[in-house]
Scaffold this motif. Structure first.
Motif, PDB file in Angstrom:
ATOM      1  N   UNK A  33       0.830  -1.206   0.000  1.00 11.20           N
ATOM      2  CA  UNK A  33       0.000   0.000   0.000  1.00 11.20           C
ATOM      3  C   UNK A  33       0.863   1.253   0.000  1.00 11.20           C
ATOM      4  N   UNK A  34       1.914   1.274   0.788  1.00 15.82           N
ATOM      5  CA  UNK A  34       2.818   2.427   0.831  1.00 15.82           C
ATOM      6  C   UNK A  34       3.468   2.656  -0.529  1.00 15.82           C
ATOM      7  N   UNK A  35       3.959   1.603  -1.146  1.00 15.81           N
ATOM      8  CA  UNK A  35       4.594   1.728  -2.461  1.00 15.81           C
ATOM      9  C   UNK A  35       3.616   2.260  -3.504  1.00 15.81           C
ATOM     10  N   UNK A  36       2.378   1.773  -3.477  1.00 17.66           N
ATOM     11  CA  UNK A  36       1.367   2.250  -4.430  1.00 17.66           C
ATOM     12  C   UNK A  36       1.055   3.730  -4.217  1.00 17.66           C
ATOM     13  N   UNK A  37       0.914   4.149  -2.971  1.00 13.11           N
ATOM     14  CA  UNK A  37       0.588   5.546  -2.676  1.00 13.11           C
ATOM     15  C   UNK A  37       1.711   6.482  -3.120  1.00 13.11           C
ATOM     16  N   UNK A  38       2.952   6.084  -2.911  1.00 15.88           N
ATOM     17  CA  UNK A  38       4.097   6.897  -3.344  1.00 15.88           C
ATOM     18  C   UNK A  38       4.157   6.953  -4.870  1.00 15.88           C
ATOM     19  N   UNK A  39       3.979   5.795  -5.515  1.00 10.58           N
ATOM     20  CA  UNK A  39       4.014   5.720  -6.978  1.00 10.58           C
ATOM     21  C   UNK A  39       2.937   6.605  -7.612  1.00 10.58           C
ATOM     22  N   UNK A  40       1.766   6.655  -7.005  1.00 11.36           N
ATOM     23  CA  UNK A  40       0.652   7.453  -7.529  1.00 11.36           C
ATOM     24  C   UNK A  40       0.746   8.927  -7.139  1.00 11.36           C
ATOM     25  N   UNK A  41       1.759   9.287  -6.357  1.00 16.61           N
ATOM     26  CA  UNK A  41       1.962  10.687  -5.989  1.00 16.61           C
ATOM     27  C   UNK A  41       1.089  11.189  -4.861  1.00 16.61           C
ATOM     28  N   UNK A  42       0.452  10.270  -4.148  1.00 17.08           N
ATOM     29  CA  UNK A  42      -0.413  10.684  -3.048  1.00 17.08           C
ATOM     30  C   UNK A  42       0.358  10.926  -1.756  1.00 17.08           C
ATOM     31  N   UNK A  43       1.608  10.466  -1.698  1.00 20.17           N
ATOM     32  CA  UNK A  43       2.489  10.738  -0.559  1.00 20.17           C
ATOM     33  C   UNK A  43       3.694  11.499  -1.096  1.00 20.17           C
ATOM     34  N   UNK A  44       3.949  12.656  -0.500  1.00 16.63           N
ATOM     35  CA  UNK A  44       5.035  13.522  -0.960  1.00 16.63           C
ATOM     36  C   UNK A  44       5.970  13.844   0.199  1.00 16.63           C
ATOM     37  N   UNK A  45       7.161  14.360  -0.122  1.00 13.19           N
ATOM     38  CA  UNK A  45       8.116  14.762   0.910  1.00 13.19           C
ATOM     39  C   UNK A  45       7.446  15.685   1.918  1.00 13.19           C
ATOM     40  N   UNK A  46       7.680  15.404   3.182  1.00 14.13           N
ATOM     41  CA  UNK A  46       7.139  16.221   4.256  1.00 14.13           C
ATOM     42  C   UNK A  46       5.793  15.755   4.788  1.00 14.13           C
TER      43      UNK A  46
END
Length: 69
Positions: A33-46
């Protein structure tokens, strides 16, 4: 146990796609789930991210992390 709607937490902020795509992968579901969220741009730096997993035998774990720099 409190549910997401009792906490007034928007569903858009809950990663639910991993279960739909991969099924129940036990503890690997959190990483998927974490990898998918980062890949889709829903999790960003900060961003602050809450990771929580529940398993058989009532095993559980949770962590609050700040993502990126």
């Amino acid at each position: 146990m409190k549910k997401r709607h009792n906490l007034d937490f928007p569903i858009e902020k809950v990663a639910t796609h991993a279960v739909q795509y991969y099924g129940n992968t036990s503890s690997a579901s959190v990483a998927l789930a974490l990898a998918d969220e980062v890949k889709e741009g829903r999790i960003k730096d900060g961003d602050y991210v809450v990771l929580a997993g529940f398993g058989s035998g009532l095993a559980w774990s949770a962590a609050l992390i700040k993502w990126g720099k």
